[in-house]
Design a protein around this motif. Structure first.
Motif, PDB file in Angstrom:
ATOM      1  N   TYR A 204       0.834  -1.201   0.000  1.00  0.00           N
ATOM      2  CA  TYR A 204       0.000   0.000   0.000  1.00  0.00           C
ATOM      3  C   TYR A 204       0.870   1.253   0.000  1.00  0.00           C
ATOM      4  O   TYR A 204       1.871   1.339   0.711  1.00  0.00           O
ATOM      5  CB  TYR A 204      -0.923   0.020   1.218  1.00  0.00           C
ATOM      6  N   ASN A 205       0.457   2.237  -0.812  1.00  0.00           N
ATOM      7  CA  ASN A 205       1.122   3.528  -0.846  1.00  0.00           C
ATOM      8  C   ASN A 205       0.054   4.602  -1.016  1.00  0.00           C
ATOM      9  O   ASN A 205      -0.723   4.558  -1.975  1.00  0.00           O
ATOM     10  CB  ASN A 205       2.132   3.583  -2.000  1.00  0.00           C
ATOM     11  N   SER A 206       0.005   5.531  -0.092  1.00  0.00           N
ATOM     12  CA  SER A 206      -1.056   6.541  -0.068  1.00  0.00           C
ATOM     13  C   SER A 206      -1.079   7.391  -1.340  1.00  0.00           C
ATOM     14  O   SER A 206      -2.147   7.629  -1.923  1.00  0.00           O
ATOM     15  CB  SER A 206      -0.883   7.448   1.158  1.00  0.00           C
ATOM     16  N   LEU A 207       0.092   7.872  -1.776  1.00  0.00           N
ATOM     17  CA  LEU A 207       0.157   8.699  -2.969  1.00  0.00           C
ATOM     18  C   LEU A 207      -0.268   7.907  -4.195  1.00  0.00           C
ATOM     19  O   LEU A 207      -1.003   8.425  -5.058  1.00  0.00           O
ATOM     20  CB  LEU A 207       1.579   9.242  -3.159  1.00  0.00           C
ATOM     21  N   PHE A 208       0.167   6.660  -4.286  1.00  0.00           N
ATOM     22  CA  PHE A 208      -0.211   5.812  -5.417  1.00  0.00           C
ATOM     23  C   PHE A 208      -1.722   5.649  -5.464  1.00  0.00           C
ATOM     24  O   PHE A 208      -2.340   5.750  -6.534  1.00  0.00           O
ATOM     25  CB  PHE A 208       0.457   4.440  -5.285  1.00  0.00           C
ATOM     26  N   ASN A 209      -2.331   5.408  -4.310  1.00  0.00           N
ATOM     27  CA  ASN A 209      -3.775   5.235  -4.242  1.00  0.00           C
ATOM     28  C   ASN A 209      -4.510   6.486  -4.715  1.00  0.00           C
ATOM     29  O   ASN A 209      -5.503   6.401  -5.449  1.00  0.00           O
ATOM     30  CB  ASN A 209      -4.190   4.890  -2.807  1.00  0.00           C
ATOM     31  N   LYS A 210      -4.009   7.654  -4.332  1.00  0.00           N
ATOM     32  CA  LYS A 210      -4.626   8.923  -4.764  1.00  0.00           C
ATOM     33  C   LYS A 210      -4.481   9.119  -6.274  1.00  0.00           C
ATOM     34  O   LYS A 210      -5.396   9.613  -6.950  1.00  0.00           O
ATOM     35  CB  LYS A 210      -3.995  10.095  -4.011  1.00  0.00           C
ATOM     36  N   ALA A 214      -7.372   9.562  -9.140  1.00  0.00           N
ATOM     37  CA  ALA A 214      -7.324  10.672 -10.102  1.00  0.00           C
ATOM     38  C   ALA A 214      -7.336  10.148 -11.537  1.00  0.00           C
ATOM     39  O   ALA A 214      -8.014  10.706 -12.410  1.00  0.00           O
ATOM     40  CB  ALA A 214      -6.073  11.514  -9.859  1.00  0.00           C
ATOM     41  N   SER A 215      -6.615   9.067 -11.790  1.00  0.00           N
ATOM     42  CA  SER A 215      -6.543   8.528 -13.156  1.00  0.00           C
ATOM     43  C   SER A 215      -7.909   8.039 -13.625  1.00  0.00           C
ATOM     44  O   SER A 215      -8.289   8.265 -14.775  1.00  0.00           O
ATOM     45  CB  SER A 215      -5.521   7.388 -13.229  1.00  0.00           C
ATOM     46  N   ALA A 216      -8.659   7.376 -12.741  1.00  0.00           N
ATOM     47  CA  ALA A 216      -9.985   6.876 -13.105  1.00  0.00           C
ATOM     48  C   ALA A 216     -10.962   8.030 -13.343  1.00  0.00           C
ATOM     49  O   ALA A 216     -11.734   8.010 -14.309  1.00  0.00           O
ATOM     50  CB  ALA A 216     -10.516   5.945 -12.018  1.00  0.00           C
ATOM     51  N   VAL A 217     -10.908   9.039 -12.476  1.00  0.00           N
ATOM     52  CA  VAL A 217     -11.786  10.212 -12.626  1.00  0.00           C
ATOM     53  C   VAL A 217     -11.439  10.963 -13.910  1.00  0.00           C
ATOM     54  O   VAL A 217     -12.331  11.367 -14.672  1.00  0.00           O
ATOM     55  CB  VAL A 217     -11.666  11.147 -11.406  1.00  0.00           C
ATOM     56  N   PHE A 218     -10.158  11.124 -14.181  1.00  0.00           N
ATOM     57  CA  PHE A 218      -9.719  11.815 -15.399  1.00  0.00           C
ATOM     58  C   PHE A 218     -10.193  11.072 -16.650  1.00  0.00           C
ATOM     59  O   PHE A 218     -10.624  11.682 -17.632  1.00  0.00           O
ATOM     60  CB  PHE A 218      -8.199  11.943 -15.422  1.00  0.00           C
ATOM     61  N   SER A 219     -10.105   9.744 -16.622  1.00  0.00           N
ATOM     62  CA  SER A 219     -10.555   8.953 -17.775  1.00  0.00           C
ATOM     63  C   SER A 219     -12.053   9.098 -17.975  1.00  0.00           C
ATOM     64  O   SER A 219     -12.530   9.195 -19.115  1.00  0.00           O
ATOM     65  CB  SER A 219     -10.200   7.475 -17.579  1.00  0.00           C
ATOM     66  N   LEU A 220     -12.794   9.132 -16.875  1.00  0.00           N
ATOM     67  CA  LEU A 220     -14.245   9.301 -16.961  1.00  0.00           C
ATOM     68  C   LEU A 220     -14.587  10.649 -17.602  1.00  0.00           C
ATOM     69  O   LEU A 220     -15.446  10.733 -18.492  1.00  0.00           O
ATOM     70  CB  LEU A 220     -14.864   9.211 -15.568  1.00  0.00           C
ATOM     71  N   PHE A 262      -6.315  17.830 -22.394  1.00  0.00           N
ATOM     72  CA  PHE A 262      -6.485  17.096 -21.136  1.00  0.00           C
ATOM     73  C   PHE A 262      -5.714  15.781 -21.161  1.00  0.00           C
ATOM     74  O   PHE A 262      -5.419  15.208 -20.113  1.00  0.00           O
ATOM     75  CB  PHE A 262      -7.977  16.839 -20.888  1.00  0.00           C
ATOM     76  N   THR A 263      -5.376  15.324 -22.368  1.00  0.00           N
ATOM     77  CA  THR A 263      -4.569  14.105 -22.502  1.00  0.00           C
ATOM     78  C   THR A 263      -3.244  14.250 -21.769  1.00  0.00           C
ATOM     79  O   THR A 263      -2.717  13.274 -21.215  1.00  0.00           O
ATOM     80  CB  THR A 263      -4.315  13.801 -23.994  1.00  0.00           C
ATOM     81  N   LEU A 268       0.443  12.343 -17.551  1.00  0.00           N
ATOM     82  CA  LEU A 268       1.290  12.643 -16.387  1.00  0.00           C
ATOM     83  C   LEU A 268       0.863  11.853 -15.157  1.00  0.00           C
ATOM     84  O   LEU A 268       1.696  11.297 -14.436  1.00  0.00           O
ATOM     85  CB  LEU A 268       1.260  14.147 -16.091  1.00  0.00           C
ATOM     86  N   VAL A 269      -0.439  11.804 -14.901  1.00  0.00           N
ATOM     87  CA  VAL A 269      -0.942  11.080 -13.728  1.00  0.00           C
ATOM     88  C   VAL A 269      -0.616   9.591 -13.836  1.00  0.00           C
ATOM     89  O   VAL A 269      -0.147   8.976 -12.873  1.00  0.00           O
ATOM     90  CB  VAL A 269      -2.467  11.290 -13.566  1.00  0.00           C
ATOM     91  N   ASN A 270      -0.840   9.018 -15.003  1.00  0.00           N
ATOM     92  CA  ASN A 270      -0.608   7.587 -15.162  1.00  0.00           C
ATOM     93  C   ASN A 270       0.882   7.234 -15.187  1.00  0.00           C
ATOM     94  O   ASN A 270       1.273   6.170 -14.706  1.00  0.00           O
ATOM     95  CB  ASN A 270      -1.304   7.087 -16.427  1.00  0.00           C
ATOM     96  N   LEU A 271       1.706   8.132 -15.724  1.00  0.00           N
ATOM     97  CA  LEU A 271       3.152   7.907 -15.655  1.00  0.00           C
ATOM     98  C   LEU A 271       3.643   8.021 -14.219  1.00  0.00           C
ATOM     99  O   LEU A 271       4.572   7.311 -13.817  1.00  0.00           O
ATOM    100  CB  LEU A 271       3.882   8.908 -16.549  1.00  0.00           C
ATOM    101  N   GLY A 272       2.997   8.914 -13.449  1.00  0.00           N
ATOM    102  CA  GLY A 272       3.309   9.012 -12.023  1.00  0.00           C
ATOM    103  C   GLY A 272       3.012   7.710 -11.300  1.00  0.00           C
ATOM    104  O   GLY A 272       3.792   7.252 -10.446  1.00  0.00           O
TER     105      GLY A 272
END
Length: 340
Positions: A204-210, A214-220, A262-263, A268-272
Motif C-alpha cells: 500500500y502507498n497513499s500517494l499511489f492510491n490517490k 485521479a486517473s480513473a476520474v480523469f478517464s471518466l 487534457f490528454t 502525467l498522472v498515469n506515468l506518475g
C-alpha cells in the motif's frame, strides 16, 4: 450455480465491452439513425434489407406499427391494412419523434446488430442476479452489486431508446456512455469480491492510491468529453458529407481542444503511477497495461486528427478508453483493499 458465479460476472463484463465495441462501430460508420424507431426497426423485428420494403406501395399489405417513407417523411401504419391504388393518409400517422427519413441498409443493419448485442447481454445479467440471490445471507454486497448492475442495464436500454427518439442528442449520448462505464465498475467490484485470489504481494502507498483515483476520474471526464467531440464531428459529417472526412475537424470547438489538451494531464498522472509502482516495488502489474492503453489511446487520437480517421481507429479509441477506465477502477479496488 454459486461456483460458476465468477464466470457469470466475467461473461457479463465481456458482454458490456462488446456493446461498447458495437456502439463504437455505429458511431464510426454514422449509423446511429439506421433504425428510426426503438425497439423495432422501421416497425420490423428483423430490419428491412431494401428501400422497396419501406416505400409506400399500392395493393400491398402492412401490419400495424410498420413505418414507410413517403414524400421524404416517415409514416406509421395505424392498423393492419391493404393499400389501394392511392395513398390514404387516414390509415397512417406521421412519425413525429424526429424528421430523419432516409434508408441505408448498411447503417440499418449496423444499428440492428448493436441493438442485438445489447439484447443478448441481458441473458448473462439475468443469470447473474438470479444466482446472486443465493449469496444474500452470507454476503449481501454481492447481491446488491449484481442487482445494481442489472438495473443500470435496464436504464441503459431506456437511454438507447431515448438516444433514437431525441435524434442522437449529445447530452443523452454522454449519459449513455457514462452509465455503461458505471456498469463496468460495478461488475469489476463484484469480480474482485468473488474471485478466488491467490496471496498477493501488493504494497500500500497513499500517494499511489490517490493517483489511481485521479486517473480513473480523469478517464471518466475524458471519455464523457470525447462523446461531445464525436457529436461535433457528426455535425460536420452531416454538413460536408461522410466522404469528406478531411472537414470533420474543420474549425473545432473548445470541447475538442479541451479533450486534446487534457490528454497531457492523463499521461502525467498515469506515468506518475507507473513511476511509483516501479521505485516503491508495489507489485501492481495492471499499471503496465494501463500505460500501454494510454499509449494506444494517444496514437489513435493522433491518427484520427492527422490522418483523417483511418478505418477502425475510432472503434479502437473508444473501446481502449473503456478498457482503460475498467483497469484503473479495478486497480483502485485492489489498492484500497490493502488498507483494511
Amino acid at each position: 450455480m454459486k461456483k460458476h458465479f465468477p464466470l457469470l460476472v466475467k461473461i457479463s463484463l465481456i458482454s458490456v465491452y462488446l456493446i461498447f465495441l458495437a456502439g463504437s462501430v455505429v458511431r464510426m460508420t454514422g449509423s446511429g439513425m439506421g433504425c428510426p424507431d426503438w425497439p423495432k426497426c422501421f416497425g420490423y423485428y428483423i430490419p428491412p434489407t431494401s428501400e422497396e420494403q419501406i416505400t409506400w406501395q399500392p395493393n400491398t399489405s402492412y401490419e400495424k406499427g410498420m413505418i414507410i417513407i413517403k414524400d421524404e417523411a416517415l409514416f406509421v401504419a395505424e392498423s393492419d391494412l391493404i393499400t389501394s391504388s392511392e395513398f390514404n393518409s387516414s390509415n397512417w400517422s406521421k412519425y413525429t419523434k424526429h424528421s430523419y427519413a432516409k434508408f441505408n441498409k448498411y447503417h440499418t443493419w449496423t444499428e440492428y446488430i448493436n441493438r442485438l448485442s445489447s439484447a443478448l447481454a441481458g441473458i448473462p445479467f439475468l443469470l447473474l442476479i438470479f444466482t446472486s440471490v443465493s449469496f444474500w445471507k452470507e454476503k449481501k454486497q454481492i447481491t446488491l452489486l449484481a442487482f445494481g448492475a442489472f438495473f443500470l442495464m435496464l436504464f441503459e436500454a431506456w437511454l438507447g431508446k431515448t438516444v433514437v427518439d431525441t435524434h442522437l442528442k449529445p447530452t443523452i449520448i454522454t449519459i449513455h456512455m457514462v452509465a455503461g462505464l458505471l456498469i463496468i465498475a460495478l461488475l469489476l467490484w463484484l469480480l474482485h469480491i468473488v474471485s478466488d485470489r491467490k496471496k498477493t504481494t501488493f504494497k500500500y502507498n497513499s500517494l499511489f492510491n490517490k493517483l489511481v483515483i485521479a486517473s480513473a476520474v480523469f478517464s471518466l471526464i475524458q471519455i464523457a468529453m470525447g462523446t461531445q467531440v464525436r457529436q461535433f464531428i457528426d455535425e460536420q459529417v452531416k454538413l460536408y458529407g461522410f466522404e469528406n472526412k478531411q472537414y470533420s475537424l474543420l474549425e473545432p470547438n473548445f470541447k475538442f481542444y479541451f479533450h486534446r489538451s487534457f490528454t497531457i494531464a492523463i499521461v502525467l498522472v498515469n506515468l506518475g503511477m507507473f513511476y511509483l509502482n516501479q521505485i516503491k516495488d508495489l507489485g501492481f502489474k495492471l499499471v503496465n497495461w494501463i500505460v500501454f492503453l494510454i499509449f494506444l489511446e494517444t496514437i489513435t487520437g493522433i491518427l484520427m486528427y492527422y490522418a483523417e480517421f483511418p478505418l477502425g481507429t475510432q472503434a479502437v479509441h473508444l473501446l481502449s478508453g473503456a478498457i482503460l477506465f475498467g483497469l484503473q477502477f479495478y486497480l483502485w479496488v485492489q489498492s484500497r483493499k490493502l488498507r483494511t
